[in-house]
Scaffold this motif. Sequence first.
Motif, PDB file in Angstrom:
ATOM      1  N   ASN A 152       0.827  -1.207   0.000  1.00 18.80           N
ATOM      2  CA  ASN A 152       0.000   0.000   0.000  1.00 18.80           C
ATOM      3  C   ASN A 152       0.860   1.256   0.000  1.00 18.80           C
ATOM      4  N   GLU A 153       1.845   1.292   0.903  1.00 21.67           N
ATOM      5  CA  GLU A 153       2.720   2.447   1.008  1.00 21.67           C
ATOM      6  C   GLU A 153       3.574   2.614  -0.247  1.00 21.67           C
ATOM      7  N   LEU A 154       4.126   1.498  -0.725  1.00 22.42           N
ATOM      8  CA  LEU A 154       4.954   1.552  -1.925  1.00 22.42           C
ATOM      9  C   LEU A 154       4.146   1.974  -3.145  1.00 22.42           C
ATOM     10  N   HIS A 155       2.889   1.513  -3.207  1.00 24.76           N
ATOM     11  CA  HIS A 155       2.014   1.884  -4.317  1.00 24.76           C
ATOM     12  C   HIS A 155       1.840   3.404  -4.367  1.00 24.76           C
ATOM     13  N   GLN A 156       1.538   3.992  -3.236  1.00 23.70           N
ATOM     14  CA  GLN A 156       1.274   5.429  -3.215  1.00 23.70           C
ATOM     15  C   GLN A 156       2.530   6.247  -3.499  1.00 23.70           C
ATOM     16  N   VAL A 157       3.651   5.838  -2.913  1.00 25.52           N
ATOM     17  CA  VAL A 157       4.893   6.557  -3.153  1.00 25.52           C
ATOM     18  C   VAL A 157       5.304   6.429  -4.621  1.00 25.52           C
ATOM     19  N   ALA A 158       5.191   5.230  -5.172  1.00 23.99           N
ATOM     20  CA  ALA A 158       5.569   5.024  -6.573  1.00 23.99           C
ATOM     21  C   ALA A 158       4.674   5.819  -7.502  1.00 23.99           C
ATOM     22  N   GLN A 159       3.364   5.867  -7.190  1.00 22.27           N
ATOM     23  CA  GLN A 159       2.432   6.624  -8.024  1.00 22.27           C
ATOM     24  C   GLN A 159       2.830   8.100  -8.076  1.00 22.27           C
ATOM     25  N   GLN A 160       3.075   8.679  -6.921  1.00 26.63           N
ATOM     26  CA  GLN A 160       3.422  10.095  -6.866  1.00 26.63           C
ATOM     27  C   GLN A 160       4.813  10.350  -7.447  1.00 26.63           C
ATOM     28  N   ALA A 161       5.783   9.551  -7.042  1.00 31.75           N
ATOM     29  CA  ALA A 161       7.167   9.800  -7.458  1.00 31.75           C
ATOM     30  C   ALA A 161       7.358   9.586  -8.955  1.00 31.75           C
ATOM     31  N   SER A 162       6.746   8.550  -9.522  1.00 31.94           N
ATOM     32  CA  SER A 162       6.902   8.312 -10.955  1.00 31.94           C
ATOM     33  C   SER A 162       6.246   9.420 -11.760  1.00 31.94           C
ATOM     34  N   SER A 163       5.093   9.908 -11.295  1.00 32.96           N
ATOM     35  CA  SER A 163       4.440  11.028 -11.982  1.00 32.96           C
ATOM     36  C   SER A 163       5.282  12.292 -11.875  1.00 32.96           C
ATOM     37  N   ILE A 164       5.886  12.508 -10.713  1.00 33.51           N
ATOM     38  CA  ILE A 164       6.762  13.667 -10.545  1.00 33.51           C
ATOM     39  C   ILE A 164       7.950  13.579 -11.495  1.00 33.51           C
ATOM     40  N   GLU A 165       8.519  12.391 -11.658  1.00 33.44           N
ATOM     41  CA  GLU A 165       9.635  12.224 -12.580  1.00 33.44           C
ATOM     42  C   GLU A 165       9.208  12.499 -14.023  1.00 33.44           C
ATOM     43  N   ASP A 166       8.003  12.052 -14.389  1.00 33.18           N
ATOM     44  CA  ASP A 166       7.492  12.346 -15.730  1.00 33.18           C
ATOM     45  C   ASP A 166       7.345  13.853 -15.940  1.00 33.18           C
ATOM     46  N   LEU A 167       6.774  14.515 -14.959  1.00 29.23           N
ATOM     47  CA  LEU A 167       6.558  15.955 -15.071  1.00 29.23           C
ATOM     48  C   LEU A 167       7.882  16.724 -15.021  1.00 29.23           C
ATOM     49  N   THR A 168       8.840  16.205 -14.291  1.00 33.62           N
ATOM     50  CA  THR A 168      10.163  16.824 -14.271  1.00 33.62           C
ATOM     51  C   THR A 168      10.790  16.778 -15.660  1.00 33.62           C
ATOM     52  N   GLU A 169      10.549  15.686 -16.354  1.00 33.74           N
ATOM     53  CA  GLU A 169      11.045  15.588 -17.733  1.00 33.74           C
ATOM     54  C   GLU A 169      10.345  16.600 -18.633  1.00 33.74           C
ATOM     55  N   VAL A 170       9.065  16.854 -18.377  1.00 29.11           N
ATOM     56  CA  VAL A 170       8.339  17.875 -19.132  1.00 29.11           C
ATOM     57  C   VAL A 170       8.967  19.247 -18.898  1.00 29.11           C
ATOM     58  N   VAL A 171       9.296  19.556 -17.638  1.00 28.74           N
ATOM     59  CA  VAL A 171       9.931  20.836 -17.319  1.00 28.74           C
ATOM     60  C   VAL A 171      11.292  20.940 -18.000  1.00 28.74           C
ATOM     61  N   ARG A 172      12.080  19.869 -17.918  1.00 35.91           N
ATOM     62  CA  ARG A 172      13.413  19.888 -18.525  1.00 35.91           C
ATOM     63  C   ARG A 172      13.325  20.116 -20.032  1.00 35.91           C
ATOM     64  N   THR A 173      12.433  19.388 -20.684  1.00 39.47           N
ATOM     65  CA  THR A 173      12.281  19.551 -22.131  1.00 39.47           C
ATOM     66  C   THR A 173      11.771  20.946 -22.467  1.00 39.47           C
ATOM     67  N   SER A 174      10.853  21.465 -21.655  1.00 42.08           N
ATOM     68  CA  SER A 174      10.332  22.814 -21.895  1.00 42.08           C
ATOM     69  C   SER A 174      11.449  23.843 -21.829  1.00 42.08           C
ATOM     70  N   LEU A 175      12.292  23.759 -20.810  1.00 46.28           N
ATOM     71  CA  LEU A 175      13.405  24.697 -20.683  1.00 46.28           C
ATOM     72  C   LEU A 175      14.369  24.577 -21.861  1.00 46.28           C
ATOM     73  N   SER A 176      14.610  23.356 -22.289  1.00 48.64           N
ATOM     74  CA  SER A 176      15.526  23.138 -23.407  1.00 48.64           C
ATOM     75  C   SER A 176      14.969  23.731 -24.701  1.00 48.64           C
ATOM     76  N   VAL A 177      13.677  23.479 -24.968  1.00 49.87           N
ATOM     77  CA  VAL A 177      13.054  24.000 -26.173  1.00 49.87           C
ATOM     78  C   VAL A 177      13.019  25.532 -26.136  1.00 49.87           C
ATOM     79  N   MET A 178      12.660  26.092 -24.982  1.00 46.52           N
ATOM     80  CA  MET A 178      12.592  27.548 -24.849  1.00 46.52           C
ATOM     81  C   MET A 178      13.968  28.180 -25.056  1.00 46.52           C
ATOM     82  N   CYS A 179      14.995  27.591 -24.478  1.00 54.57           N
ATOM     83  CA  CYS A 179      16.344  28.139 -24.611  1.00 54.57           C
ATOM     84  C   CYS A 179      16.796  28.103 -26.065  1.00 54.57           C
ATOM     85  N   ARG A 180      16.492  27.020 -26.742  1.00 54.50           N
ATOM     86  CA  ARG A 180      16.903  26.911 -28.146  1.00 54.50           C
ATOM     87  C   ARG A 180      16.163  27.920 -29.019  1.00 54.50           C
TER      88      ARG A 180
END
Length: 777
Positions: free
Chosen positions: A279-307
């Motif tokens: 139960n605990e691992l499920h909730q942490v994995a759900q939040q953390a994996s989504s955060i990692e996905d969104l972090t990639e969105v931020v990184r790509t956004s910054l890269s595209v904007m800078c270029r």
Amino acid sequence: METEESCRVVPFQLQFDKPLPSHVTMAEWNPEKDLLALVTHDSKILLHRFNWQRLWTISPGKSITSLCWRPDGKAIAVGLDDGTLSLHDVENGKLLRSLKSHCSAIICLNWEEDNHLVRDDCGHTSKYEDRTSRFFPPAPKAPRMPGLVSGDNGFMDDGEESFQELSNSSLQRFNILCSGDKDGNICFSIFGIFPISKINIYDLTFPLSREGAETTYKLLNASIHKVALSKDLCRLIVMCSGDLVVVGDELKDVHLAGHNEHGLHCLALNTSIFCDRKNELHQVAQQASSIEDLTEVVRTSLSVMCRQWSDAMHTFQEKFSSLCTLIIDHGIDSSPQEEFLSLLGGARTSPPVHQFLVNTLSEVGVKRISKVICGAGKELQSIVLDHLQPAAEVIGFRMGELRGLSRWRARYNGIGLDESLVNNATEKAGMLLVQVERFMRILSSVLQQYANFFNWLLKCIKLLMSEPSDQLLPYNSELIVIFLKFLYEQDPVKQLLEISDADYDIEIDVETMQRIRELVQFGGCSDTEYLRRTLAKEFQQMEISFREAFEMPFVTVSRKILCEDFLPLCPLPSLSKAPSSMRIPTSVSYYEDSSKASLSHYTCQKQYIDYVSLQVPDESFSDIANCICIVRGFMHDSHCLKNGYSSLEAVLLYIPADYQCVDLSLYKDSQIVMLLNRATKRSESAVDGCMMIMHASDLPYVSISRSACTDNWTLQELKDSVAHLNIGDEKARTIPHSVAAPLAVSASRGVACVFAARKRALVYILEEDEDEVSDAE
């Protein structure tokens, strides 16, 4: 005899006999659908329907070393020789996720789903609900880099929801993807997308009591062959080869164990934390994996904007740099800014400025550059509003959810969710939102300054060319002065976006810094220096804080996976002497244990017994040849040993001399399917194949003594009780071709795919109509 053969019903109906474009090295049936994934010799993945219709073909570009389906059949995991683990969509084969958890070839994969429903204290089935969708629209995707076509940046098309479905683990049962590489590392990923632990079998030690004393053992020069999680996720069986050594009082003091040979071993690892804290691992994995996905969105956004902004600024600087050349050519000792200020003040236009504005730049050039910069600015604003800011907002919300979980120390400290680290990461997520707001204000101001400057230039060009300028937009002289002083040779937008090694601090006035320090005293953020950082630097710090917060559960769970038991099976040639083509057919499976039915009735949980099967290499023993071995109760035995008795059983099954085992696979209801080759009487080189199925539970098992297992190989104890396989008494079918590994068996569909000579695939139905068989007999 011929009459009996003609009257006998041939088992395993042949459904298809199809040609193949290349030799097949791996094959796996989808657990939920009539789909078969094949890996060819040239490292392509082919997906076929049961009717042999090909759905898609993909080529990862690297050598494929392992293959495994997700339990629900909606994604397939592919292990590559460089240690990359990629997940592909079953519908079209597109890449869903790529993980780099290993540094060497991934030899084996196992994806297991928890078979128990989660229940609350009242006995009701509980389900983890992700609350993000209540407050936010669907998560944003990463923007595309200019000039790239769909899929080039590693993200799915806007219309495809496969990636979101893969990431939305609230709709899935808890599952673990286990991967092992050739260097002895085993990685565990929740839902296949969030790495939660990593162990190396070199680091595992396993104590064993012998003659009243406890001796500690470990493996050296180990290589993993197969991993298999139990259906309740509590145990992991690892089949590996290596040198068994005794560990002295100091860990560096090791010496070889009794049999003093390199061999094949079976390890039992305790992974009960996956079951106890799912139960605990499920909730942490759900939040953390989504955060990692969104972090990639931020990184790509910054890269595209800078270029995009850099490209626009390059156009501006390329055009205006010619003014410096003209000033030098005319022998004038001044800068472009001074020349423009002189023109703004009403002084006589200098020859280089006149030539630059009228001939080099012209009205058309001003409008073109203005369009480029304004267009880039609008694109940056669009990326912020559609991608960067929504991603940052959802990241902040999800970190807040994890912050609330971390405060429930009784439940979440046990899996390493550290409250102080999560608090720091949550604050960094909030700081990123502040930086995004400031960036938008600065960008808007810069675009206004450039637009005002270009309006003035157009006015100047019209006046120099004696053309009417009444229709032009007005300009602000004060803003032009500011532009020439601060923006003409500087780029604050790029400084905010660009990630550089050099530390760049934004100058903040003393009064503003004092106000921020006062806000901290009222319970605000603890970091008072955030305004001195750029947007890119703030993102870097947020990433570091996330890494620290998520590393703690990774380390904590990894430390709780321990080796409970080991079983030395048989000796193997050393790595230097082993033939490069040596392959040991192995299979591990878990079946419901009927002897534990009464216990299951009270616990509402099924009890399982493990079966481990392998072909014994002929090089292992001089007096054991052409045999397969089946071991059962290895997991049970780790518990029974604590109570003073052993439930471990094994059997050696001798295959007739004219047959050779090619591959084997444990099937449902504790059955085993074997693929054999047999030399025929037609000629010395002619070989026929044979596929047979038998009940492994009915074999004459022998109880294994554990007292001497470290001094003697387990299979050596069975040499005096070898059972002989009588192929005529079993369900077997002759295949008029020589056959080769792999053997692909589907327990859910009751079919098997056999790969024969001349690049052919034969699909057989394993289960016939019982009434038809009895009538025929």
